[in-house]
Design an enzyme around this catalytic site. Sequence first.
Site, short mmCIF file in Angstrom:
data_model
loop_
_atom_site.label_atom_id
_atom_site.label_comp_id
_atom_site.label_asym_id
_atom_site.label_seq_id
_atom_site.Cartn_x
_atom_site.Cartn_y
_atom_site.Cartn_z
N GLU A 170 82.55 34.52 49.83
CA GLU A 170 81.95 35.14 51.01
C GLU A 170 82.76 35.00 52.29
O GLU A 170 82.34 34.30 53.23
CB GLU A 170 80.54 34.56 51.23
CG GLU A 170 79.62 34.71 50.04
CD GLU A 170 78.18 34.29 50.35
OE1 GLU A 170 77.95 33.60 51.35
OE2 GLU A 170 77.28 34.69 49.59
N GLU A 352 75.95 35.44 42.63
CA GLU A 352 74.80 34.72 43.19
C GLU A 352 73.66 35.71 43.36
O GLU A 352 73.84 36.81 43.87
CB GLU A 352 75.07 34.13 44.58
CG GLU A 352 75.97 32.93 44.60
CD GLU A 352 76.20 32.37 46.00
OE1 GLU A 352 75.35 32.59 46.89
OE2 GLU A 352 77.24 31.75 46.19
#
Length: 445
Positions: A170, A352
């Site tokens: 991320e 995720e």
Amino acid sequence: MSQAPLHRQFPPDFVWGVATSSFQIEGAAREDGKGESIWDRFCRQPGAIADASNGDVACDHYHRLDADLDLIASLGVDCYRFSIAWPRVQPLGHGDWNPKGLDFYERLVDGLQRRGIRAFATLNHWDLPQGLQDRGGWNDRDTVHRFVDYARHVQARLGDRLDGITTHNEPWVVAVLGHEQGNFAPGIKSRKIATQVCHHLLLSHGLALQALRADGAKSRLGIVLNLSSCMPATAMPEDIAAARMADARGRRWYADPLFKGAYPDEVMAELGADAPVVEPGDMRSIAQPMDYLGVNYYTRSVVSADGQEWKAGDRGLPITDMGWEVYPEGLTDLLLLLHRDYPGLPPVYITENGAAFKDEAVVDGRVQDADRTAYLRDHIAAVAAALRQGVPMAGYMVWSLMDNFEWASGYEKRFGIVHVDYATLARTPKASADWYRDFIRAWRG
Ligand code: PNW
């Protein structure tokens, strides 16, 4: 149209997993030669963490490795996504290596192998060595080269046993939450720095892929992006334009360089003097072919031109304890968008997906988290819908294996399918873990 049972909608080579990250679970913050990370430092800043906690003990995974490996195996998953703490491996991020750091990850990887579980390692899940932050951190171009050295060092020792190596988790969070909004480590508030940080993260990803391949990589190599689907709040042209711009800032700013070798023009124009310094050759270095793309998806964003926050609850959909709206259709939309925008998209893993929920009832020693089970089931169905429409989906990993340190929220937000009692550190699978195990078992047939 009637569908086959959910587990029948996934091919036999699909990969089911659970995910964690080093800082969120390991603890042992000063053991066996580990250096300080920017999150160790950030947690000590008054007011930075909601419950004034830190990662010193976390889930004590560092000392409970074997039991946790058994726990992972008991779920019947194919794959475990974890991250390597750079400051364990190289305490300052430059200079000396600490062999004891990689000893721990070698035990982890060998333990997974013995249990027939694939290892999916992330090199940077945010815990940069403080020693590099002291030299400017990700804003300093030299950190790019330090990261490449670190990546090569990890691969040299563990590469033969890692199924996947993810460079970064991320980049949006590191850049925007860490360097623009400042509510995550290292707590900097500058858009100019944030865009440069982002460029250096992407550049270090590309250069690391080149270096790992030159060294004879045996693992599949990729990156993990957090993405949401952006929708206009109304059908008004201004809202539609605002949603398009939000998508350009949040998705295309990261994915276009990786797959097309260019930042989106409209975001560059908007940044003006805050645009990153890009040296000749950088964009080509970033756009290395990837073996997979990891996507972390939690919710959608609803965007309006007046910038007014659309309270998620106003739309009558369930809201998680993070205040994030439950919107599984957004995952299908997002995956279709990636498939449309990037021809030749590599296999995609949901690296995720999961939810924090409040007030989970305990019945007979089991956390009855029907809301989390429904969340997982509906998002897995959203992945199946993308598969049916041709998106090259390869796997799905639940965030998270167990309750853990949820960054600025501390230990108050629980994402685990396994409950952690922070007084005793006992792990107890929740009903959602039972559901996930049974689902995978049914899929295996
Ligand atoms: C991800 N946002 O972080 C991380 O990869 C995990 O470490 C984390 O525990 C998980 O999601 C749940 O939060 C994010 O504000 C943090 O949009 C914040 C955001 C997105 C992702």
